[in-house]
Design a protein around this motif. Structure first.
Motif, PDB file in Angstrom:
ATOM      1  N   PRO A  16      28.047 -26.251  -0.052  1.00  0.00           N
ATOM      2  CA  PRO A  16      29.410 -25.965   0.421  1.00  0.00           C
ATOM      3  C   PRO A  16      30.313 -25.548  -0.735  1.00  0.00           C
ATOM      4  O   PRO A  16      30.169 -26.040  -1.855  1.00  0.00           O
ATOM      5  CB  PRO A  16      29.869 -27.298   1.020  1.00  0.00           C
ATOM      6  N   ARG A  17      31.249 -24.660  -0.451  1.00  0.00           N
ATOM      7  CA  ARG A  17      32.218 -24.263  -1.475  1.00  0.00           C
ATOM      8  C   ARG A  17      33.321 -25.305  -1.615  1.00  0.00           C
ATOM      9  O   ARG A  17      33.995 -25.356  -2.635  1.00  0.00           O
ATOM     10  CB  ARG A  17      32.838 -22.912  -1.110  1.00  0.00           C
ATOM     11  N   ARG A  18      33.518 -26.108  -0.582  1.00  0.00           N
ATOM     12  CA  ARG A  18      34.565 -27.118  -0.597  1.00  0.00           C
ATOM     13  C   ARG A  18      33.963 -28.496  -0.383  1.00  0.00           C
ATOM     14  O   ARG A  18      32.955 -28.636   0.317  1.00  0.00           O
ATOM     15  CB  ARG A  18      35.586 -26.863   0.534  1.00  0.00           C
ATOM     16  N   PRO A  19      34.557 -29.518  -0.962  1.00  0.00           N
ATOM     17  CA  PRO A  19      34.081 -30.878  -0.683  1.00  0.00           C
ATOM     18  C   PRO A  19      34.396 -31.251   0.753  1.00  0.00           C
ATOM     19  O   PRO A  19      35.264 -30.674   1.408  1.00  0.00           O
ATOM     20  CB  PRO A  19      34.880 -31.726  -1.666  1.00  0.00           C
ATOM     21  N   SER A  20      33.673 -32.223   1.254  1.00  0.00           N
ATOM     22  CA  SER A  20      33.927 -32.716   2.605  1.00  0.00           C
ATOM     23  C   SER A  20      35.326 -33.306   2.702  1.00  0.00           C
ATOM     24  O   SER A  20      35.879 -33.830   1.730  1.00  0.00           O
ATOM     25  CB  SER A  20      32.893 -33.772   2.981  1.00  0.00           C
ATOM     26  N   ARG A  21      35.878 -33.257   3.881  1.00  0.00           N
ATOM     27  CA  ARG A  21      37.171 -33.902   4.115  1.00  0.00           C
ATOM     28  C   ARG A  21      37.034 -35.423   4.168  1.00  0.00           C
ATOM     29  O   ARG A  21      38.030 -36.139   4.135  1.00  0.00           O
ATOM     30  CB  ARG A  21      37.800 -33.392   5.425  1.00  0.00           C
ATOM     31  N   VAL A  22      35.814 -35.911   4.275  1.00  0.00           N
ATOM     32  CA  VAL A  22      35.555 -37.348   4.337  1.00  0.00           C
ATOM     33  C   VAL A  22      34.902 -37.786   3.035  1.00  0.00           C
ATOM     34  O   VAL A  22      33.815 -37.328   2.680  1.00  0.00           O
ATOM     35  CB  VAL A  22      34.631 -37.694   5.520  1.00  0.00           C
ATOM     36  N   ALA A  28      23.993 -30.275   1.958  1.00  0.00           N
ATOM     37  CA  ALA A  28      23.353 -29.082   1.428  1.00  0.00           C
ATOM     38  C   ALA A  28      22.559 -28.437   2.551  1.00  0.00           C
ATOM     39  O   ALA A  28      22.170 -29.112   3.523  1.00  0.00           O
ATOM     40  CB  ALA A  28      22.441 -29.415   0.247  1.00  0.00           C
ATOM     41  N   GLY A  29      22.335 -27.121   2.428  1.00  0.00           N
ATOM     42  CA  GLY A  29      21.553 -26.405   3.422  1.00  0.00           C
ATOM     43  C   GLY A  29      20.208 -25.999   2.842  1.00  0.00           C
ATOM     44  O   GLY A  29      20.124 -25.613   1.672  1.00  0.00           O
ATOM     45  N   PHE A  30      19.159 -26.076   3.649  1.00  0.00           N
ATOM     46  CA  PHE A  30      17.816 -25.741   3.192  1.00  0.00           C
ATOM     47  C   PHE A  30      17.154 -24.767   4.160  1.00  0.00           C
ATOM     48  O   PHE A  30      17.307 -24.883   5.377  1.00  0.00           O
ATOM     49  CB  PHE A  30      16.949 -26.999   3.074  1.00  0.00           C
ATOM     50  N   SER A  31      16.432 -23.823   3.576  1.00  0.00           N
ATOM     51  CA  SER A  31      15.662 -22.857   4.356  1.00  0.00           C
ATOM     52  C   SER A  31      14.289 -22.734   3.711  1.00  0.00           C
ATOM     53  O   SER A  31      14.184 -22.516   2.501  1.00  0.00           O
ATOM     54  CB  SER A  31      16.374 -21.498   4.369  1.00  0.00           C
ATOM     55  N   ALA A  32      13.241 -22.895   4.503  1.00  0.00           N
ATOM     56  CA  ALA A  32      11.886 -22.831   3.949  1.00  0.00           C
ATOM     57  C   ALA A  32      10.944 -22.226   4.977  1.00  0.00           C
ATOM     58  O   ALA A  32      10.844 -22.727   6.104  1.00  0.00           O
ATOM     59  CB  ALA A  32      11.400 -24.213   3.552  1.00  0.00           C
ATOM     60  N   ARG A  33      10.282 -21.139   4.606  1.00  0.00           N
ATOM     61  CA  ARG A  33       9.280 -20.571   5.504  1.00  0.00           C
ATOM     62  C   ARG A  33       8.109 -21.523   5.677  1.00  0.00           C
ATOM     63  O   ARG A  33       7.576 -21.686   6.758  1.00  0.00           O
ATOM     64  CB  ARG A  33       8.789 -19.226   4.959  1.00  0.00           C
ATOM     65  N   TRP A 141      26.137 -19.988   6.079  1.00  0.00           N
ATOM     66  CA  TRP A 141      25.996 -21.392   5.701  1.00  0.00           C
ATOM     67  C   TRP A 141      27.352 -22.070   5.571  1.00  0.00           C
ATOM     68  O   TRP A 141      27.507 -23.238   5.925  1.00  0.00           O
ATOM     69  CB  TRP A 141      25.210 -21.517   4.396  1.00  0.00           C
ATOM     70  N   GLN A 142      28.350 -21.347   5.090  1.00  0.00           N
ATOM     71  CA  GLN A 142      29.668 -21.967   4.952  1.00  0.00           C
ATOM     72  C   GLN A 142      30.244 -22.345   6.309  1.00  0.00           C
ATOM     73  O   GLN A 142      30.894 -23.393   6.445  1.00  0.00           O
ATOM     74  CB  GLN A 142      30.609 -21.037   4.184  1.00  0.00           C
ATOM     75  N   ASP A 143      29.994 -21.515   7.326  1.00  0.00           N
ATOM     76  CA  ASP A 143      30.436 -21.872   8.675  1.00  0.00           C
ATOM     77  C   ASP A 143      29.668 -23.083   9.194  1.00  0.00           C
ATOM     78  O   ASP A 143      30.222 -23.933   9.897  1.00  0.00           O
ATOM     79  CB  ASP A 143      30.248 -20.696   9.628  1.00  0.00           C
ATOM     80  N   ARG A 144      28.395 -23.158   8.851  1.00  0.00           N
ATOM     81  CA  ARG A 144      27.600 -24.325   9.269  1.00  0.00           C
ATOM     82  C   ARG A 144      28.115 -25.596   8.608  1.00  0.00           C
ATOM     83  O   ARG A 144      28.194 -26.647   9.244  1.00  0.00           O
ATOM     84  CB  ARG A 144      26.123 -24.093   8.937  1.00  0.00           C
ATOM     85  N   PHE A 145      28.446 -25.500   7.333  1.00  0.00           N
ATOM     86  CA  PHE A 145      28.997 -26.670   6.646  1.00  0.00           C
ATOM     87  C   PHE A 145      30.329 -27.087   7.273  1.00  0.00           C
ATOM     88  O   PHE A 145      30.607 -28.281   7.428  1.00  0.00           O
ATOM     89  CB  PHE A 145      29.181 -26.380   5.158  1.00  0.00           C
ATOM     90  N   ALA A 146      31.137 -26.091   7.628  1.00  0.00           N
ATOM     91  CA  ALA A 146      32.437 -26.402   8.234  1.00  0.00           C
ATOM     92  C   ALA A 146      32.260 -27.081   9.593  1.00  0.00           C
ATOM     93  O   ALA A 146      32.968 -28.046   9.924  1.00  0.00           O
ATOM     94  CB  ALA A 146      33.265 -25.129   8.378  1.00  0.00           C
ATOM     95  N   LEU A 147      31.319 -26.582  10.401  1.00  0.00           N
ATOM     96  CA  LEU A 147      31.045 -27.207  11.693  1.00  0.00           C
ATOM     97  C   LEU A 147      30.571 -28.647  11.515  1.00  0.00           C
ATOM     98  O   LEU A 147      31.023 -29.560  12.208  1.00  0.00           O
ATOM     99  CB  LEU A 147      29.970 -26.398  12.436  1.00  0.00           C
ATOM    100  N   ALA A 272      21.051 -28.698  -5.190  1.00  0.00           N
ATOM    101  CA  ALA A 272      21.582 -29.064  -3.879  1.00  0.00           C
ATOM    102  C   ALA A 272      22.740 -30.048  -3.951  1.00  0.00           C
ATOM    103  O   ALA A 272      23.650 -30.006  -3.122  1.00  0.00           O
ATOM    104  CB  ALA A 272      20.463 -29.652  -3.024  1.00  0.00           C
ATOM    105  N   TRP A 273      22.713 -30.960  -4.936  1.00  0.00           N
ATOM    106  CA  TRP A 273      23.728 -32.008  -5.023  1.00  0.00           C
ATOM    107  C   TRP A 273      24.293 -32.049  -6.443  1.00  0.00           C
ATOM    108  O   TRP A 273      24.184 -33.069  -7.136  1.00  0.00           O
ATOM    109  CB  TRP A 273      23.139 -33.371  -4.665  1.00  0.00           C
TER     110      TRP A 273
END
Length: 301
Positions: A16-22, A28-33, A141-147, A272-273
């Motif tokens: 995420p570009r921004r920290p969580s509000r909580v 983190a987001g992961f993608s693996a074939r 991914w940023q929209d996913r993090f926001a959701l 990731a972290w």
């Protein structure tokens, strides 16, 4: 999204570009074939895995049990080296929840998980299916993090707080990297040892002594991954000697410190972290001591 390559592992990793509000939420987001079998290494957080891809991650647990899809697990997921992850065409958001906020977010205490990996659908019902659909419908991914963050913030606002004394004890353990004297925690918060131990276990999912060992192990394991010598890591992490650390690492992972140093599950953390470390202060702020929830940071969706 960055590419993480470690031995035979090759994953896409987004942050995420921004920290969580909580405070107490990281993700983190992961993608693996193709996710070859990966050992899950214990971590001092509650793990929430939200999958939405064409494939589905599979967790092979003890006694031949399996969990597929979105899951939640209490602190110390994978203790004893008993859990392995695998799968193909995986896309997921992995959330780490501080045990201090996990009860509010999950709607259940981490202690209720009883050390097991639980299907998110069993815990959240239809809400688990809805978030999967929503994550799959957005393209970035940023929209996913926001959701995800909006969901966690909403649940946190509606959920129960842990006792401020329990939050303070956890914070002392975490910021000391497992060097806090367990016997002194009750005196610090003004409770009896029996009362603190009982509340800590019921609200956070593990007793204080186990929490100290887990936090200390996590700090030591990441230093081993960074290439530091075992003897120096053992001394700095508060172990009596190198053999003491060896026994702890074996107990948590089922393998030696030398093997742990090569685990991709740990090596990916620097990507990731990147902000892992000292817990955020709002967990033990004046608001929390007074039983009030810290004001959530606003995030425009």
């Amino acid at each position: 999204m960055r590419t993480f390559v470690h031995g035979g592992a090759a994953w896409g990793v987004a942050c995420p570009r921004r920290p969580s509000r909580v405070a107490g939420v990281t993700m983190a987001g992961f993608s693996a074939r193709g996710l070859g079998t990966v050992r899950m290494v214990p971590h001092p957080a509650v793990t929430l895995l939200l999958e939405f891809g064409a494939g589905s991650p599979v967790l092979d647990c003890a006694a031949g049990q399996q969990q597929r899809g979105s899951i939640v697990a209490g602190p110390g997921l994978g203790s004893g080296g008993a859990i392995r992850a695998r799968g193909e065409n995986i896309e997921c958001v992995q959330v780490r929840l501080s045990p201090v906020i996990a009860r509010a977010v999950l709607g259940a205490s981490p202690a209720d998980l009883d050390g097991a990996v639980v299907s998110l659908g069993d815990l959240w019902g239809r809400e688990a299916s809805r978030i999967r659909e929503q994550l799959g419908d957005v393209s970035s991914w940023q929209d996913r993090f926001a959701l995800t963050d909006a969901l966690l913030a909403r649940r946190y606002e509606a959920g129960p707080l842990v006792d401020p004394e329990v939050a303070w004890a956890w914070h002392r353990i975490a910021v000391s990297r497992g060097l806090a004297r367990v016997d002194g925690l009750a005196a610090e918060v003004g409770w009896s040892r029996k009362r603190l131990w009982s509340r800590f276990r019921s609200q956070l999912g593990l007793p204080p002594k186990r929490a100290v060992k887990l936090v200390r192990f996590d700090h030591a394991a990441h230093r081993l991954v960074a290439g530091e010598g075992a003897a120096q890591v053992a001394a700095d992490a508060g172990y009596a000697d190198q053999s003491h650390m060896h026994r702890d690492v074996m107990a948590f992972t089922g393998v030696t410190p030398a093997t742990v140093a090569g685990e991709p599950f740990l090596a990916v953390d620097d990507i990731a972290w990147p902000s892992r470390g000292t817990p955020a202060k709002p967990h033990v702020s004046r608001d929390l001591r007074l039983g009030r929830r810290p004001e959530a940071r606003r995030l425009t969706l």
